[in-house]
Design a protein around this motif. Structure first.
Motif, PDB file in Angstrom:
ATOM      1  N   PRO A 347       0.828  -1.298  -0.084  1.00 43.08           N
ATOM      2  CA  PRO A 347      -0.206   0.074  -0.103  1.00 43.08           C
ATOM      3  C   PRO A 347       0.852   1.166   0.156  1.00 43.08           C
ATOM      4  O   PRO A 347       0.516   2.113  -0.827  1.00 43.08           O
ATOM      5  CB  PRO A 347      -0.837   0.019   1.396  1.00 43.08           C
ATOM      6  N   LYS A 348       1.966   1.337   0.651  1.00 45.84           N
ATOM      7  CA  LYS A 348       2.799   2.240   0.711  1.00 45.84           C
ATOM      8  C   LYS A 348       3.369   2.746  -0.583  1.00 45.84           C
ATOM      9  O   LYS A 348       3.518   3.836  -1.019  1.00 45.84           O
ATOM     10  CB  LYS A 348       3.936   2.109   1.859  1.00 45.84           C
ATOM     11  N   ILE A 349       3.850   1.606  -1.331  1.00 44.07           N
ATOM     12  CA  ILE A 349       4.480   1.791  -2.480  1.00 44.07           C
ATOM     13  C   ILE A 349       3.466   2.455  -3.644  1.00 44.07           C
ATOM     14  O   ILE A 349       3.559   3.350  -4.269  1.00 44.07           O
ATOM     15  CB  ILE A 349       4.958   0.454  -3.111  1.00 44.07           C
ATOM     16  N   SER A 350       2.392   1.792  -3.464  1.00 38.76           N
ATOM     17  CA  SER A 350       1.221   2.433  -4.410  1.00 38.76           C
ATOM     18  C   SER A 350       0.876   3.702  -3.949  1.00 38.76           C
ATOM     19  O   SER A 350       0.793   4.623  -4.918  1.00 38.76           O
ATOM     20  CB  SER A 350      -0.001   1.667  -4.171  1.00 38.76           C
ATOM     21  N   GLU A 351       0.723   3.921  -2.779  1.00 36.97           N
ATOM     22  CA  GLU A 351       0.546   5.739  -2.347  1.00 36.97           C
ATOM     23  C   GLU A 351       1.614   6.387  -2.661  1.00 36.97           C
ATOM     24  O   GLU A 351       1.192   7.509  -3.321  1.00 36.97           O
ATOM     25  CB  GLU A 351       0.635   5.450  -0.739  1.00 36.97           C
ATOM     26  N   TYR A 352       2.836   6.047  -2.554  1.00 30.40           N
ATOM     27  CA  TYR A 352       3.953   7.060  -2.915  1.00 30.40           C
ATOM     28  C   TYR A 352       4.145   7.135  -4.616  1.00 30.40           C
ATOM     29  O   TYR A 352       4.469   8.184  -5.003  1.00 30.40           O
ATOM     30  CB  TYR A 352       5.137   6.885  -2.034  1.00 30.40           C
ATOM     31  N   ALA A 353       4.027   5.921  -5.192  1.00 29.50           N
ATOM     32  CA  ALA A 353       4.271   6.228  -6.569  1.00 29.50           C
ATOM     33  C   ALA A 353       3.083   6.738  -7.233  1.00 29.50           C
ATOM     34  O   ALA A 353       3.417   7.109  -8.710  1.00 29.50           O
ATOM     35  CB  ALA A 353       4.351   4.685  -6.914  1.00 29.50           C
ATOM     36  N   ASN A 354       2.129   6.608  -6.786  1.00 30.46           N
ATOM     37  CA  ASN A 354       0.752   7.556  -7.545  1.00 30.46           C
ATOM     38  C   ASN A 354       0.625   8.723  -7.261  1.00 30.46           C
ATOM     39  O   ASN A 354       0.682   9.346  -6.472  1.00 30.46           O
ATOM     40  CB  ASN A 354      -0.422   6.729  -7.158  1.00 30.46           C
ATOM     41  N   THR A 355       0.918   9.577  -8.438  1.00 32.91           N
ATOM     42  CA  THR A 355       0.641  11.008  -8.576  1.00 32.91           C
ATOM     43  C   THR A 355      -0.433  11.406  -9.506  1.00 32.91           C
ATOM     44  O   THR A 355      -0.609  12.767  -9.501  1.00 32.91           O
ATOM     45  CB  THR A 355       1.950  11.417  -9.347  1.00 32.91           C
ATOM     46  N   GLN A 356      -1.241  10.468 -10.030  1.00 30.93           N
ATOM     47  CA  GLN A 356      -2.257  10.958 -11.021  1.00 30.93           C
ATOM     48  C   GLN A 356      -3.458  11.205 -10.180  1.00 30.93           C
ATOM     49  O   GLN A 356      -4.412  11.703 -10.689  1.00 30.93           O
ATOM     50  CB  GLN A 356      -2.577   9.839 -12.118  1.00 30.93           C
ATOM     51  N   ASN A 357      -3.673  10.715  -8.956  1.00 38.32           N
ATOM     52  CA  ASN A 357      -4.827  10.753  -8.242  1.00 38.32           C
ATOM     53  C   ASN A 357      -4.501  11.408  -6.727  1.00 38.32           C
ATOM     54  O   ASN A 357      -3.749  10.959  -6.141  1.00 38.32           O
ATOM     55  CB  ASN A 357      -5.491   9.473  -8.035  1.00 38.32           C
ATOM     56  N   LYS A 358      -5.416  12.221  -6.399  1.00 37.75           N
ATOM     57  CA  LYS A 358      -5.274  12.864  -5.011  1.00 37.75           C
ATOM     58  C   LYS A 358      -5.690  12.099  -3.974  1.00 37.75           C
ATOM     59  O   LYS A 358      -5.080  12.226  -2.854  1.00 37.75           O
ATOM     60  CB  LYS A 358      -6.202  14.344  -5.190  1.00 37.75           C
ATOM     61  N   VAL A 359      -6.610  11.279  -4.173  1.00 38.60           N
ATOM     62  CA  VAL A 359      -6.863  10.148  -3.209  1.00 38.60           C
ATOM     63  C   VAL A 359      -5.945   9.418  -2.808  1.00 38.60           C
ATOM     64  O   VAL A 359      -5.250   8.729  -3.735  1.00 38.60           O
ATOM     65  CB  VAL A 359      -8.353   9.696  -3.515  1.00 38.60           C
ATOM     66  N   ASN A 360      -5.784   9.034  -1.508  1.00 42.24           N
ATOM     67  CA  ASN A 360      -4.560   8.054  -1.102  1.00 42.24           C
ATOM     68  C   ASN A 360      -5.126   6.596  -1.513  1.00 42.24           C
ATOM     69  O   ASN A 360      -5.848   6.096  -1.066  1.00 42.24           O
ATOM     70  CB  ASN A 360      -4.796   8.161   0.477  1.00 42.24           C
ATOM     71  N   ALA A 361      -4.199   6.040  -2.276  1.00 44.27           N
ATOM     72  CA  ALA A 361      -4.438   4.714  -2.695  1.00 44.27           C
ATOM     73  C   ALA A 361      -4.433   3.675  -1.649  1.00 44.27           C
ATOM     74  O   ALA A 361      -5.123   2.527  -1.599  1.00 44.27           O
ATOM     75  CB  ALA A 361      -3.346   4.277  -3.777  1.00 44.27           C
ATOM     76  N   ALA A 460     -14.501   4.016  -0.890  1.00 38.65           N
ATOM     77  CA  ALA A 460     -13.344   4.338  -0.003  1.00 38.65           C
ATOM     78  C   ALA A 460     -12.773   5.702  -0.452  1.00 38.65           C
ATOM     79  O   ALA A 460     -12.304   6.376   0.430  1.00 38.65           O
ATOM     80  CB  ALA A 460     -12.446   3.504  -0.583  1.00 38.65           C
ATOM     81  N   LYS A 461     -13.100   6.303  -1.282  1.00 34.53           N
ATOM     82  CA  LYS A 461     -12.937   7.920  -1.776  1.00 34.53           C
ATOM     83  C   LYS A 461     -13.181   8.659  -0.818  1.00 34.53           C
ATOM     84  O   LYS A 461     -12.842   9.610  -0.167  1.00 34.53           O
ATOM     85  CB  LYS A 461     -13.390   8.243  -3.287  1.00 34.53           C
ATOM     86  N   ASP A 462     -14.651   8.502  -0.520  1.00 34.00           N
ATOM     87  CA  ASP A 462     -15.272   9.239   0.378  1.00 34.00           C
ATOM     88  C   ASP A 462     -14.745   9.247   1.764  1.00 34.00           C
ATOM     89  O   ASP A 462     -14.645  10.136   2.494  1.00 34.00           O
ATOM     90  CB  ASP A 462     -17.050   8.856   0.374  1.00 34.00           C
ATOM     91  N   ILE A 463     -14.638   7.772   2.325  1.00 34.53           N
ATOM     92  CA  ILE A 463     -14.085   7.443   3.646  1.00 34.53           C
ATOM     93  C   ILE A 463     -12.778   8.276   3.613  1.00 34.53           C
ATOM     94  O   ILE A 463     -12.127   8.644   4.614  1.00 34.53           O
ATOM     95  CB  ILE A 463     -14.047   6.088   3.975  1.00 34.53           C
ATOM     96  N   GLY A 464     -11.780   7.917   2.758  1.00 33.34           N
ATOM     97  CA  GLY A 464     -10.497   8.558   2.659  1.00 33.34           C
ATOM     98  C   GLY A 464     -10.363  10.018   2.984  1.00 33.34           C
ATOM     99  O   GLY A 464      -9.630  10.651   3.797  1.00 33.34           O
ATOM    100  N   GLU A 465     -11.102  10.928   2.233  1.00 33.73           N
ATOM    101  CA  GLU A 465     -11.437  12.276   2.222  1.00 33.73           C
ATOM    102  C   GLU A 465     -11.912  12.595   3.580  1.00 33.73           C
ATOM    103  O   GLU A 465     -11.351  13.419   4.285  1.00 33.73           O
ATOM    104  CB  GLU A 465     -12.065  12.643   1.124  1.00 33.73           C
TER     105      GLU A 465
END
Length: 689
Positions: A347-361, A460-465
């Motif tokens: 999950p951390k690799i996915s989160e830090y690598a992802n730059t196209q989406n503002k919501v935390n992967a 998950a987008k809603d919950i994340g935000e």
């Protein structure tokens, strides 16, 4: 009894119980239960039941369901057939038994492509719905995927192989048998390890540069992957390359990026400098030495955690830009993550690598704090016994597949009996179940109807935000009210099939729409649905039952009577316009519906009481922790902070109280402040040698 036999016994008991409770055929209960696993495993994005059978012998046609609109799945048309044996013992079948099961599905597909077949059916017939969808979308279908789901054990060796072509469209098939479902339910592992052998199957080993030092915590490599190889790998393994939660998050199977496609077609030699590349993980990597240096010969369980759009676009190039693909290259950062650490690291690799989406992967993974908190509540919060029952119970939240099976004692006896009483199987729910309960109550039935994974992605987008702003509202009362929504949803699932107007099909859509409608109509400025009364009694009040069934009949009417030009009712239920039509209808729930409501102020007062209770509990816990650490410890904190001038007058005053224990005992508020100061001091170096 071995594990597979025990799994079969429990599965059949669950299916028969659900079939009896809902008044449906066992094969329908089996379809609903097992297709949930298919979507969770990434085999399909959605599974809509569409049962049809006709003819005998070599003329027999059969289909049990389909995987939604192929235009939403890169042109893959998924068709499902059930092989269900109503037996108390584990049955087996081999490779030779597959054609008699799949051939009727293939014959159905061939017939369904013809307008003559479609027009011979009633529009309400599920076969009409599927046929019309196939005719409408056939020009955009790139592959047909036949999925055989069975409660027998498959003893053949082949999984996905080419069967036949219909024109230029290849057909593949795969089997989900009893053993495969058992592996998935026990550990989330649905298949054997996926080993990508570059040397044997994809031309040659991939040149690589090792990007980690010997003895590093994780091995890392940099690779340059030819577009042709990546496209061929994705064509073979498909969704297995894209971790299910991340895939939903990135919407990787939606329309691929037009800019990427344009580069492939018009400037393939510039793809490498233009594209950010892929971030991927693997369980293991096998390297070889070549004349040109190090190369990766094989990768076990490759997962592309960032770059799904790139991968999908390059795969689409097999059809749209085949001549240009040899000039396309893409860089890959590959990290070897042992399977026992994957839940923390990936999950951390996915989160830090992802730059196209503002919501935390990482919001999509089972170790997000929201899921952990819900799990903690589910193991500790007791609910009152239902009327006529003797035992209080808990609802078991399974944040990752296999938790329930593995938590239940393996040996029959008192421990297993106690567990079954405390956690009834009917009170087990997963992440995707939670998302369905919440979004149904929140007025999003059209999104729920799009399937478990797409709905979970939106939820998950809603919950994340919301969580990033404040996690305070997700307290014990929120959890209890979630269980109330689960009780309503599960009750509807059982009761809808029993209604005289129910003709079979669309149960899942009717359930979410009727629940959404009642919640929408009940919740106003002054009154809301009394969720607290539901969790206290652990059942749906009779007045609310009548309202829900009234809304269910209306939902059935809305879903099965789409506007002119719309023929597929399952696809219609996925549209905002369908919900708008349902939302706009006026229903007379009767005078006793008022008994199901409570004043908004009363509901808010319960929330305030919960906050006060939580604050008191936290205060007591803080006091206990401060006392346990002891006066000498707090004297050290006070001295360290004073020496470095890091303390405010209030900090010093409270720490002096803590340092004078047991002569003076800090209050709960003082204890909480002292722990905050301790955290601040530790951040600034206190306690470091």
């Amino acid at each position: 009894m071995n594990e597979l036999e025990e799994y079969h016994q429990n599965l059949m008991a669950d299916i028969r119980r659900e079939a009896d409770a809902s008044g449906v055929f066992p094969v329908e209960a089996f379809f609903d239960r097992m297709t949930e696993r298919l979507t969770e495993a990434g085999e399909l994005e959605v599974a809509d039941r569409a049962y049809f059978q006709s003819g005998e012998g070599a003329q027999r046609l059969r289909i049990d369901g389909y995987a939604g609109d192929p235009r939403d799945s890169e042109g893959v048309l998924g068709l499902i057939v059930c092989d269900f044996a109503d037996s108390d013992t584990v049955q087996t079948f081999g490779k030779g038994d597959v054609p008699p099961i799949l051939n009727p599905l293939i014959r159905f597909l061939k017939k369904a492509k013809t307008e003559e077949f479609r027009d011979s059916l009633n529009e309400a017939n599920p076969a009409f719905q599927v046929s019309d969808l196939i005719i409408t979308t056939w020009s955009q279908v790139t592959k047909v995927k036949l999925i055989l789901i069975s409660n027998r054990q498959y003893i053949g060796r082949d999984d996905t192989v080419k069967l036949a072509d219909i024109g230029d469209v290849p057909i593949t098939w795969s089997v989900w048998d009893l053993a495969r479902f058992e592996r998935f339910d026990r550990s989330g592992q649905a298949r054997e390890d996926m080993v990508i052998d570059f040397a044997r199957d994809f031309g040659a080993p991939l040149p690589a540069l090792k990007a980690s030092q010997t003895g590093a915590a994780l091995e890392s490599y940099l690779l340059i992957v030819p577009g042709e190889q990546l496209a061929a790998i994705y064509d073979k393994w498909g969704a297995r390359l894209l971790e299910a939660n991340v895939r939903s998050f990135l919407q990787a199977r939606a329309k691929t990026n037009k800019g990427i496609q344009k580069t492939i077609k018009e400037e393939p030699e510039l793809f490498f400098p233009y594209n950010n590349g892929l971030s991927a993980t693997a369980d293991a990597v096998s390297c070889v030495r070549t004349d040109d240096g190090m190369a990766v010969a094989s990768i076990s369980n490759l997962q592309i955690v960032n770059g799904a759009q790139t991968t999908g676009s390059i795969h689409a190039g097999l059809k749209s830009a085949k001549e240009q693909l040899p000039q396309v290259f893409v860089q890959m950062k590959l990290t070897v993550v042992p399977s026992d650490r994957s839940e923390d690291i990936v999950p951390k690799i996915s989160e830090y690598a992802n730059t196209q989406n503002k919501v935390n992967a990482a919001d999509f993974f089972s170790n997000h704090p929201f899921h952990i908190r819900m799990e903690q509540f589910s193991r500790s919060v007791l609910f009152p016994a239902r009327a006529g029952e003797r035992h209080d119970t808990k609802w078991f939240y399974e944040r990752s597949r296999g938790q329930f099976v593995n938590a239940r004692p393996k040996v029959k006896g008192k421990a297993q009996t106690d567990f079954d009483i405390q956690f009834p199987k009917s009170q087990l729910f997963s992440k995707t179940d939670l998302a369905k309960f919440e979004f149904s109550a929140a007025g999003q039935p059209h999104i729920v109807s799009r399937g478990a994974q797409k709905n979970f992605a939106e939820f998950a987008k809603d919950i994340g935000e919301s969580w990033s702003r404040s996690d305070a509202k997700y307290d014990e009362l929120w959890y209890k009210r979630l269980v109330s929504k689960a009780i309503v949803f599960r009750w509807l699932e059982t009761e809808v099939p029993k209604q005289p107007w129910y003709e079979g099909g669309y149960r899942a859509n009717i359930v979410t729409y009727s629940m959404a409608k009642v919640f929408h109509d009940a919740n106003g400025e002054k009154q809301v649905l009394d969720l607290d009364a539901i969790w206290r009694r652990q059942s749906v009040p009779e007045a609310l039952q009548r309202a829900l069934l009234l809304a269910a009949a209306e939902a059935h009417d809305v879903i099965t009577h789409p506007p002119a030009g719309v023929r597929n009712m399952s696809e219609w239920a996925k549209q905002q316009a369908c919900w708008n039509g349902m939302k706009g209808r006026t229903l007379n729930y009767g005078d006793d519906f008022e008994t199901c409501l409570t004043l908004v102020d009363t509901a808010k007062a319960a929330k305030r009481d919960e906050k006060a209770k939580k604050a008191m509990t936290e205060g007591i816990n803080a006091q206990a922790e401060v006392v346990t650490l002891g006066a000498e410890f707090w004297s050290g904190v006070l001295a360290w902070g004073r020496e470095r001038k890091r303390l405010t007058p209030k900090d010093m005053q409270i720490l002096e109280v803590c340092a004078s224990m047991p002569r003076r005992i800090p209050s709960d508020l003082q204890a909480r402040h002292a722990l905050d100061v301790l955290g601040r001091m530790r951040d600034q170096g206190f306690g470091e040698s």
